[in-house]
Design a protein around this motif. Structure first.
Motif, PDB file in Angstrom:
ATOM      1  N   ASN A   1       1.075  -1.522   0.002  1.00  0.00           N
ATOM      2  CA  ASN A   1      -0.060  -0.182  -0.199  1.00  0.00           C
ATOM      3  C   ASN A   1       0.766   1.280   0.119  1.00  0.00           C
ATOM      4  O   ASN A   1       1.527   1.818   1.130  1.00  0.00           O
ATOM      5  N   ALA A   2       0.678   2.355  -1.103  1.00  0.00           N
ATOM      6  CA  ALA A   2       1.646   2.981  -1.228  1.00  0.00           C
ATOM      7  C   ALA A   2       1.216   4.280  -0.270  1.00  0.00           C
ATOM      8  O   ALA A   2       1.524   5.419  -0.719  1.00  0.00           O
ATOM      9  N   GLU A   3       0.266   4.141   0.200  1.00  0.00           N
ATOM     10  CA  GLU A   3      -0.697   5.810   1.202  1.00  0.00           C
ATOM     11  C   GLU A   3      -0.190   5.623   2.139  1.00  0.00           C
ATOM     12  O   GLU A   3      -0.220   5.333   3.259  1.00  0.00           O
ATOM     13  N   ALA A   4       0.797   6.286   3.128  1.00  0.00           N
ATOM     14  CA  ALA A   4       1.326   6.253   3.475  1.00  0.00           C
ATOM     15  C   ALA A   4       1.222   5.979   4.892  1.00  0.00           C
ATOM     16  O   ALA A   4       0.866   6.380   6.401  1.00  0.00           O
ATOM     17  N   GLU A   5      -0.811   7.701   4.172  1.00  0.00           N
ATOM     18  CA  GLU A   5      -1.380   7.699   5.188  1.00  0.00           C
ATOM     19  C   GLU A   5      -1.974   6.839   6.586  1.00  0.00           C
ATOM     20  O   GLU A   5      -2.442   7.184   7.687  1.00  0.00           O
ATOM     21  N   LEU A   6      -2.707   5.776   5.651  1.00  0.00           N
ATOM     22  CA  LEU A   6      -2.677   5.338   6.384  1.00  0.00           C
ATOM     23  C   LEU A   6      -2.050   4.497   7.525  1.00  0.00           C
ATOM     24  O   LEU A   6      -2.295   3.436   7.611  1.00  0.00           O
ATOM     25  N   CYS A   7      -0.866   4.492   7.132  1.00  0.00           N
ATOM     26  CA  CYS A   7      -0.415   3.665   8.039  1.00  0.00           C
ATOM     27  C   CYS A   7      -0.182   2.159   7.421  1.00  0.00           C
ATOM     28  O   CYS A   7      -0.486   0.955   8.782  1.00  0.00           O
ATOM     29  N   GLN A   8      -0.857   1.261   6.481  1.00  0.00           N
ATOM     30  CA  GLN A   8      -0.854   0.145   6.412  1.00  0.00           C
ATOM     31  C   GLN A   8       0.613  -0.287   4.646  1.00  0.00           C
ATOM     32  O   GLN A   8       0.940   0.758   4.645  1.00  0.00           O
ATOM     33  N   TRP A   9       1.045  -1.014   5.198  1.00  0.00           N
ATOM     34  CA  TRP A   9       2.449  -1.829   4.889  1.00  0.00           C
ATOM     35  C   TRP A   9       1.362  -2.987   3.207  1.00  0.00           C
ATOM     36  O   TRP A   9       0.811  -2.580   2.703  1.00  0.00           O
ATOM     37  N   TRP A  10       1.277  -4.425   4.098  1.00  0.00           N
ATOM     38  CA  TRP A  10       1.199  -5.483   3.682  1.00  0.00           C
ATOM     39  C   TRP A  10      -0.299  -5.416   3.078  1.00  0.00           C
ATOM     40  O   TRP A  10      -0.743  -5.611   3.998  1.00  0.00           O
ATOM     41  N   LEU A  11      -1.189  -5.448   2.360  1.00  0.00           N
ATOM     42  CA  LEU A  11      -2.562  -5.906   2.155  1.00  0.00           C
ATOM     43  C   LEU A  11      -2.713  -7.732   0.970  1.00  0.00           C
ATOM     44  O   LEU A  11      -2.475  -7.198   0.062  1.00  0.00           O
ATOM     45  N   PRO A  12      -2.860  -8.327   2.268  1.00  0.00           N
ATOM     46  CA  PRO A  12      -2.665  -9.730   1.627  1.00  0.00           C
ATOM     47  C   PRO A  12      -3.810 -10.372   0.845  1.00  0.00           C
ATOM     48  O   PRO A  12      -4.983  -9.460   1.065  1.00  0.00           O
ATOM     49  N   ASN A  13      -3.844 -10.532  -0.022  1.00  0.00           N
ATOM     50  CA  ASN A  13      -5.120 -11.600  -0.539  1.00  0.00           C
ATOM     51  C   ASN A  13      -5.620 -12.857   0.380  1.00  0.00           C
ATOM     52  O   ASN A  13      -4.266 -13.218   1.148  1.00  0.00           O
ATOM     53  N   VAL A  14      -6.197 -13.635   0.400  1.00  0.00           N
ATOM     54  CA  VAL A  14      -7.002 -14.920   1.218  1.00  0.00           C
ATOM     55  C   VAL A  14      -6.547 -15.772   1.389  1.00  0.00           C
ATOM     56  O   VAL A  14      -4.738 -15.874   2.285  1.00  0.00           O
ATOM     57  N   ALA A  15      -5.127 -16.263   0.063  1.00  0.00           N
ATOM     58  CA  ALA A  15      -4.256 -17.299   0.137  1.00  0.00           C
ATOM     59  C   ALA A  15      -2.911 -17.053   0.829  1.00  0.00           C
ATOM     60  O   ALA A  15      -1.906 -17.349   1.807  1.00  0.00           O
ATOM     61  N   ALA A  16      -2.584 -15.094   0.964  1.00  0.00           N
ATOM     62  CA  ALA A  16      -1.114 -15.149   1.658  1.00  0.00           C
ATOM     63  C   ALA A  16      -1.841 -14.866   3.140  1.00  0.00           C
ATOM     64  O   ALA A  16      -0.647 -14.783   3.825  1.00  0.00           O
ATOM     65  N   HIS A  17      -3.138 -13.887   3.384  1.00  0.00           N
ATOM     66  CA  HIS A  17      -2.603 -14.722   5.179  1.00  0.00           C
ATOM     67  C   HIS A  17      -2.771 -15.906   5.332  1.00  0.00           C
ATOM     68  O   HIS A  17      -1.769 -15.734   6.434  1.00  0.00           O
TER      69      HIS A  17
END
Ligand SMILES: C[S@@+](CC[C@H](N)C(=O)[O-])C[C@H]1O[C@@H](n2cnc3c(N)ncnc32)[C@H](O)[C@@H]1O
Length: 266
Positions: free
Chosen positions: A194-210
């Motif tokens: 996630n390139a949106e630094a304001e979200l303080c979010q990094w990796w958003l996985p799909n179900v398989a990645a989770h």
């Protein structure tokens, strides 16, 4: 159960600048949270926690910790970082992010303290990063739960390995997932940075990645849910400043999936 009068309860609720969780209170009211886990909590694959020692990692206002207690856990420990500055902010938000949140959300942990008192709860809170969990510091737990935290961490696998080190029995992991990636890649683990630094979010996985993240950190997945949406609560910040709106994401709820796993002995 708390013996507070309704006016005291209302005053205690109002004293918290921002409620993350919607939590049912003894007088029949509920905290005005951003997110309401009550409609989906039965979809989460909780193990039987009766008589067990439980840990909730990244508790915020404590909804999942109080749920473990309600389900009959013998002891519940809840952890969170002590300050918004301790979040894994991307470099260009490191100054602005915590300052903006502190202004709107007030002191970190205030909601948990108020809810604990109003519920007459015995949950014990520790200010400790997920990265720093170890048997030497907190002991081990029969059941560990962790919700909506990994996407906020720069090193989610390191945090999962730390969780694995204190988990003796069951690990319930409930995390935000990317629905589009889950549909397009049902079997291949794929995460979006996630390139949106304001979200303080990094990796958003799909179900398989989770699922794969859990396996990579040393867990064996026993049960998993289909994706579900965590509904927004009444205080969802549609009128709040931009940074909070963006933190909360859009739509009717936030897509998640949950898995129940055991530490893999091998
Ligand atoms: C999105 S909230 C999730 C709250 C709750 N677990 C749930 O499932 O609704 C993320 C929580 O993780 C906490 N957090 C952020 N970084 C953390 C870290 N390194 N270790 C532990 N908790 C952290 C935040 O302070 C916040 O309370």
């Amino acid at each position: 159960m708390s013996a507070c009068a309704p006016t005291d309860i209302a005053r205690a609720v109002a004293s918290v600048a921002l409620w993350y969780h919607t939590i049912a209170l003894p007088d029949g009211t509920a905290t005005p949270g951003w997110f309401d886990l009550r409609p989906i909590v039965e979809r989460m694959p909780f193990p039987d926690v009766r008589g067990t020692r439980c840990l909730d990692v990244g508790t915020y206002d404590g909804f999942l910790a109080f749920e473990l207690e309600r389900r009959g856990a013998r002891e519940v420990v809840a952890t969170d970082v002590s300050d918004h500055r301790d979040w894994d902010w991307p470099a260009r938000m490191r100054e602005r992010g915590p300052a903006a949140l502190a202004q709107i959300a007030g002191r970190k942990g205030r909601g948990f303290d108020a809810a604990r008192e109003l519920l007459g709860s015995s949950v014990r809170k520790l200010e400790l990063s997920a990265y720093d969990l170890s048997p030497e510091v907190v002991g081990t737990f029969d059941v560990v739960v962790c919700g909506s935290l990994l996407l906020h961490l720069r090193e989610p696998i390191r945090a999962l390995e730390a969780i694995r080190s204190v988990c003796d029995g069951w690990f319930l992991s409930a995390e935000q997932v990317e629905l589009g990636l889950s549909l397009r890649h049902p079997r291949t683990p794929v995460s979006r940075l996630n390139a949106e630094a304001e979200l303080c979010q990094w990796w958003l996985p799909n179900v398989a990645a989770h699922r794969q993240m859990l396996v990579t950190a040393g867990f064996r997945v026993q049960r998993a849910t289909r994706p579900y949406a965590i509904p927004f609560g009444v205080a969802h910040p549609s009128v709040a400043p931009r940074i909070l709106r963006r933190l909360a994401a859009g739509g009717q709820g936030v897509p998640h999936c949950a898995a129940l796993a055991r530490p893999d002995p091998s």
